[in-house]
Design a protein around this motif. Structure first.
Motif, PDB file in Angstrom:
ATOM      1  N   ILE A 232      -1.210  43.778  83.706  1.00  0.00           N
ATOM      2  CA  ILE A 232      -2.444  44.127  83.308  1.00  0.00           C
ATOM      3  C   ILE A 232      -2.383  45.561  83.007  1.00  0.00           C
ATOM      4  O   ILE A 232      -3.263  46.154  82.052  1.00  0.00           O
ATOM      5  N   SER A 233      -2.075  46.460  83.773  1.00  0.00           N
ATOM      6  CA  SER A 233      -2.202  47.852  83.692  1.00  0.00           C
ATOM      7  C   SER A 233      -1.714  48.490  82.459  1.00  0.00           C
ATOM      8  O   SER A 233      -1.792  49.653  82.312  1.00  0.00           O
ATOM      9  N   ASN A 234      -0.882  47.894  81.841  1.00  0.00           N
ATOM     10  CA  ASN A 234      -0.121  48.213  80.680  1.00  0.00           C
ATOM     11  C   ASN A 234      -0.818  48.278  79.413  1.00  0.00           C
ATOM     12  O   ASN A 234      -0.629  49.044  78.398  1.00  0.00           O
ATOM     13  N   TYR A 235      -2.197  47.479  79.213  1.00  0.00           N
ATOM     14  CA  TYR A 235      -2.832  47.188  78.215  1.00  0.00           C
ATOM     15  C   TYR A 235      -4.065  48.011  77.835  1.00  0.00           C
ATOM     16  O   TYR A 235      -4.234  48.418  76.625  1.00  0.00           O
ATOM     17  N   ALA A 236      -4.652  48.244  78.740  1.00  0.00           N
ATOM     18  CA  ALA A 236      -6.087  49.023  78.491  1.00  0.00           C
ATOM     19  C   ALA A 236      -5.552  50.449  77.989  1.00  0.00           C
ATOM     20  O   ALA A 236      -6.499  50.939  77.068  1.00  0.00           O
ATOM     21  N   PRO A 237      -4.542  51.189  78.567  1.00  0.00           N
ATOM     22  CA  PRO A 237      -4.104  52.377  77.752  1.00  0.00           C
ATOM     23  C   PRO A 237      -3.831  52.592  76.164  1.00  0.00           C
ATOM     24  O   PRO A 237      -4.093  53.709  75.585  1.00  0.00           O
ATOM     25  N   VAL A 238      -3.627  51.543  75.919  1.00  0.00           N
ATOM     26  CA  VAL A 238      -3.161  51.506  74.177  1.00  0.00           C
ATOM     27  C   VAL A 238      -4.551  51.248  73.380  1.00  0.00           C
ATOM     28  O   VAL A 238      -4.441  51.303  72.228  1.00  0.00           O
ATOM     29  N   LEU A 239      -5.753  50.854  73.991  1.00  0.00           N
ATOM     30  CA  LEU A 239      -6.849  50.416  73.174  1.00  0.00           C
ATOM     31  C   LEU A 239      -7.279  51.779  72.566  1.00  0.00           C
ATOM     32  O   LEU A 239      -7.713  51.486  71.153  1.00  0.00           O
ATOM     33  N   ALA A 241      -5.676  54.362  70.972  1.00  0.00           N
ATOM     34  CA  ALA A 241      -4.894  54.328  69.877  1.00  0.00           C
ATOM     35  C   ALA A 241      -5.082  53.459  69.129  1.00  0.00           C
ATOM     36  O   ALA A 241      -5.131  53.439  67.756  1.00  0.00           O
ATOM     37  N   GLN A 242      -5.298  52.026  69.375  1.00  0.00           N
ATOM     38  CA  GLN A 242      -5.333  50.792  68.567  1.00  0.00           C
ATOM     39  C   GLN A 242      -6.932  50.850  67.789  1.00  0.00           C
ATOM     40  O   GLN A 242      -6.964  50.461  66.492  1.00  0.00           O
ATOM     41  N   ILE A 243      -7.908  51.225  68.578  1.00  0.00           N
ATOM     42  CA  ILE A 243      -9.071  51.377  67.820  1.00  0.00           C
ATOM     43  C   ILE A 243      -9.380  52.264  66.777  1.00  0.00           C
ATOM     44  O   ILE A 243      -9.654  52.138  65.674  1.00  0.00           O
ATOM     45  N   GLN A 244      -8.324  53.567  66.915  1.00  0.00           N
ATOM     46  CA  GLN A 244      -8.358  54.758  66.310  1.00  0.00           C
ATOM     47  C   GLN A 244      -7.516  54.191  64.827  1.00  0.00           C
ATOM     48  O   GLN A 244      -8.102  54.477  63.701  1.00  0.00           O
ATOM     49  N   ALA A 245      -6.554  53.519  65.206  1.00  0.00           N
ATOM     50  CA  ALA A 245      -5.643  53.132  63.949  1.00  0.00           C
ATOM     51  C   ALA A 245      -6.254  51.966  63.256  1.00  0.00           C
ATOM     52  O   ALA A 245      -6.466  52.030  61.921  1.00  0.00           O
ATOM     53  N   LYS A 246      -7.215  51.247  63.716  1.00  0.00           N
ATOM     54  CA  LYS A 246      -7.855  50.231  62.933  1.00  0.00           C
ATOM     55  C   LYS A 246      -9.120  50.710  62.053  1.00  0.00           C
ATOM     56  O   LYS A 246      -9.437  50.341  61.048  1.00  0.00           O
ATOM     57  N   LYS A 247      -9.604  51.789  62.749  1.00  0.00           N
ATOM     58  CA  LYS A 247     -10.671  52.439  61.817  1.00  0.00           C
ATOM     59  C   LYS A 247     -10.075  53.185  60.650  1.00  0.00           C
ATOM     60  O   LYS A 247     -10.873  53.476  59.706  1.00  0.00           O
ATOM     61  N   ARG A 248      -8.971  53.604  60.791  1.00  0.00           N
ATOM     62  CA  ARG A 248      -8.052  54.049  59.551  1.00  0.00           C
ATOM     63  C   ARG A 248      -7.670  53.064  58.514  1.00  0.00           C
ATOM     64  O   ARG A 248      -6.957  53.234  57.700  1.00  0.00           O
ATOM     65  N   LYS A 262      11.402  59.978  68.742  1.00  0.00           N
ATOM     66  CA  LYS A 262      12.094  59.893  67.589  1.00  0.00           C
ATOM     67  C   LYS A 262      12.525  58.399  67.284  1.00  0.00           C
ATOM     68  O   LYS A 262      13.187  58.182  66.117  1.00  0.00           O
ATOM     69  N   ASN A 263      12.264  57.556  68.121  1.00  0.00           N
ATOM     70  CA  ASN A 263      12.984  56.140  68.033  1.00  0.00           C
ATOM     71  C   ASN A 263      11.645  55.163  68.316  1.00  0.00           C
ATOM     72  O   ASN A 263      10.753  55.291  69.163  1.00  0.00           O
ATOM     73  N   LEU A 264      11.681  54.058  67.636  1.00  0.00           N
ATOM     74  CA  LEU A 264      10.474  52.950  67.475  1.00  0.00           C
ATOM     75  C   LEU A 264      10.761  52.196  68.849  1.00  0.00           C
ATOM     76  O   LEU A 264      11.941  51.985  69.331  1.00  0.00           O
ATOM     77  N   GLU A 265       9.734  51.955  69.446  1.00  0.00           N
ATOM     78  CA  GLU A 265       9.733  50.810  70.693  1.00  0.00           C
ATOM     79  C   GLU A 265       9.018  49.840  70.218  1.00  0.00           C
ATOM     80  O   GLU A 265       9.670  48.582  70.384  1.00  0.00           O
ATOM     81  N   GLU A 266       7.538  49.740  70.470  1.00  0.00           N
ATOM     82  CA  GLU A 266       7.077  48.493  70.420  1.00  0.00           C
ATOM     83  C   GLU A 266       5.532  48.677  69.628  1.00  0.00           C
ATOM     84  O   GLU A 266       5.076  49.944  69.528  1.00  0.00           O
ATOM     85  N   VAL A 267       5.017  47.396  69.277  1.00  0.00           N
ATOM     86  CA  VAL A 267       3.785  47.365  68.593  1.00  0.00           C
ATOM     87  C   VAL A 267       2.786  47.257  70.051  1.00  0.00           C
ATOM     88  O   VAL A 267       3.394  47.007  71.026  1.00  0.00           O
ATOM     89  N   SER A 268       1.727  47.412  69.897  1.00  0.00           N
ATOM     90  CA  SER A 268       0.443  47.384  70.997  1.00  0.00           C
ATOM     91  C   SER A 268       0.911  45.806  71.552  1.00  0.00           C
ATOM     92  O   SER A 268       0.673  45.796  72.834  1.00  0.00           O
TER      93      SER A 268
END
Length: 319
Positions: A232-239, A241-248, A262-268
């Protein structure tokens, strides 16, 4: 930087077809529940919950029952019980509240045209939870107990499984350190529970292309951390960035590797594939990427259908 990711519908059809044909995912008709604090209400097989299935999205819609069981550190989880969906009681000093000692899984149940119910590769979720529990120093249910608990939860909430083609019943297994602890240490008691909610598409765009914002200021995971387990501790830290992206105006965030950017990894909320012709690329699971069940299934099915699948770094220019 803006990156448009094109949805690959043909693989989705193959994935759903494979799930429908999986013998291990069939749910039996024997509804043998453990003892419950209150009797289960009986519903006829053809009865549906009062839901507007055509308007279903991806949000919490509480169903009738949840599954719950507990065990102490050093012991094994036994058979749990079904109870009415509701709040659970936690000590203020519970390990999950103080030190984030918790894991979750996500899987779905589908209704077939003949009314039968299917789970999609539930044993894979059970294996992933056991791996995560070992990393987080937690007790975990056996694979058989995990799958049986899912089946019990689906059968108890059968009327909430959408009609064929109208969505699925999302199942959320949780493993929590619920025993009291003050100093930094594993919790002395653990709770495994499952609740359910009918859902449709996770993204509002459905099968349309998604606009993903390539994040350069925040990392989703770092090398030798816990990015490869569903804690569960992996997910709150992405909020943020996710909120800022959705506002855009973006659908979600696409993260780069923390070492080189330089390399793609994962989506939230999911793994990523880049498709071009008969070649599909996806980042390798090198310790920072969650080994998704959907990811594994897409790779297996794509190869069976003649696609070349590359598991490697995917370089992206960010200037």
């Amino acid at each position: 930087m803006i990156q448009r990711i094109v949805y690959f519908p043909s693989l989705r059809k193959l994935l759903l077809r494979a799930g429908s044909n999986s013998a291990s995912s069939k749910i039996g008709t024997n509804n043998c529940f453990a003892s419950q604090p209150s009797p289960l209400r009986s519903h006829s097989d053809d009865e549906y919950a009062d839901v507007d299935w055509d308007s279903l999205g991806f949000g919490l819609m509480t169903t009738d029952y949840m599954y719950i069981t507990k065990c102490c550190e050093g012991q094994n989880f036994g058979q749990g019980q079904l109870s009415r969906y509701g709040n659970i009681e936690l000590s203020p000093s519970a390990g999950v509240l103080n030190y984030g000692q918790g894991l979750f899984e996500g899987t779905k149940a589908y209704r077939k045209e003949n009314g039968g119910l299917l789970l999609f590769r539930p044993e894979e979720n059970a294996i992933r939870m056991k791996i995560g529990a070992e990393r987080m120093c937690m007790a975990s249910p056996s694979i058989d107990n995990f799958v049986d608990a899912l089946k019990q939860t689906v059968l108890a909430n059968k009327r909430w499984v959408p009609p064929p083609g109208k969505g699925s019943l999302y199942l959320r297994p949780l493993l929590l350190g619920t025993g009291p602890v003050l100093g930094l240490a594993p919790a002395p008691q653990y709770t495994f529970l499952i609740f359910a909610s009918p859902v449709r598409n996770y993204f509002k765009e459905g099968s349309a292309p998604l606009n993903l914002y390539v994040e350069e200021n925040f990392d989703r995971a770092s090398s030798r951390g816990t990015g490869n387990v569903k804690t569960i501790s992996n997910y709150a830290p992405v909020l943020m960035a996710q909120i800022q992206a959705k506002k855009r105006g973006f659908s979600d965030v696409l993260y780069l590797d923390s070492a080189t950017k330089k390399n793609l990894e994962e989506v939230s909320s999911c793994n990523i594939f880049i498709a071009k012709g008969k070649c599909i690329s996806t980042p390798a699971t090198n310790g920072t990427i969650l080994s998704g069940i959907t990811r594994k299934s897409v790779i297996e099915i794509a190869r069976d259908h003649g696609y070349q699948v590359l598991l490697s770094y995917i370089y992206v220019a960010t200037t």
